[in-house]
Motif scaffolding. Structure first.
Motif: not given
Length: 282
Positions: A66-68, A70
């Motif tokens: 969710d925080a980006g 990968s």
């Protein structure tokens, strides 16, 4: 309370320290691996070891995504933590099952490998020659000529170049391999070393100069790809020019042929036998 019980009632960071002292420090990439494990534990807020389980890690990785972060990074963190517990079990430090043994990693969709065309290579070589960094041009050409990883070429020692062979010792798999080079390239490497007289290594760091050359040449790469494009470019052109996939596997040092097979479709005769061997051919 015995020592093992105390360790399992402490934080994950304590177990990681034991893992490093008894096993991790002997790994080829010891410090980097330990750094990544400690970073993951810190992001987990260092839970008590006995309370760490698959549900805790599954919630953690969902937050990471969710925080980006990968999928590849999350999978690596998963692999590092699972391997740490496996070794702690072998050391009889961890008396329970591996908390991550049944948690599967995410399946990552494999992106098509990008490589530089001959036109791109010509532009890149011109821009590399313009660089104020004296090392970037030759390091890049070694990668293009041998399929070496950037770090392998950048960290070459003089004793690794002999008899028109470049011997890569500090490899990702830990296994040394030797790749032929031309007499001209061998001479150029020794002349370069004599001129610049770096301590130990032939070259100094030049990743930034490579990035700048790409930008000057307006060469666009997929996000997250930089110097590794040279390795993909070597492998792709090797197959396009009729190279053998098993030979390519040895050159690149892949332990698993499946990794090398990503380049097989570039061979000029790839799957040509379909025309002659299908059941409709009389």
């Amino acid at each position: 309370m015995g020592q093992v019980e105390r360790q399992q009632s402490g934080g994950l960071d304590e177990l990681a320290a034991i893992w490093f002292d008894h096993h991790g420090k002997e790994l080829r990439a010891a410090e980097d691996t330990y750094k990544r494990i400690k970073a993951a534990i810190a992001a987990l807020k260092n839970p008590i070891a006995s309370e760490f389980n698959a549900q805790v890690f599954a919630a953690f990785r969902s937050q990471r995504l969710d925080a980006g972060i990968s999928l590849n990074t999350v999978n690596r963190e998963h692999a590092y933590m699972r391997a740490m517990f496996n070794e702690l079990i072998r050391l009889a430090v961890w008396k329970r099952d591996n908390p991550l043994k049944d948690l599967r990693q995410f399946k990552v969709q494999e992106n098509e490998l990008s490589y530089l065309t001959k036109e791109h290579i010509a532009v890149l070589l011109v821009e590399l020659k313009k660089s104020t960094n004296p090392h970037v041009d030759l390091v890049s050409r070694i990668c293009l000529a041998t399929g070496a990883r950037w770090s392998e070429a950048e960290q070459l020692q003089p004793q690794q170049i002999r008899q028109r062979l470049s011997q890569f010792a500090r490899t990702k798999t830990g296994k040394a391999r030797a790749v032929p080079i031309s007499q001209g390239m061998q001479d150029e490497i020794f002349i370069h070393h004599a001129k610049h007289k770096n301590i130990g290594a032939i070259f100094a760091g030049c990743t930034g100069a490579f990035k700048e050359a790409l930008e000057r040449g307006s060469i666009q790469l997929p996000m997250g790809q930089l110097t590794h494009v040279l390795r993909h470019t070597f492998a792709s052109h090797f197959m396009i020019n009729g190279g053998n996939i098993l030979t390519l596997q040895r050159i690149l040092g892949h332990q698993d042929l499946k990794i090398t097979m990503r380049y097989a479709h570039l061979a000029p005769d790839h799957l040509d036998s379909v025309r002659n061997l299908n059941p409709l051919v009389s």
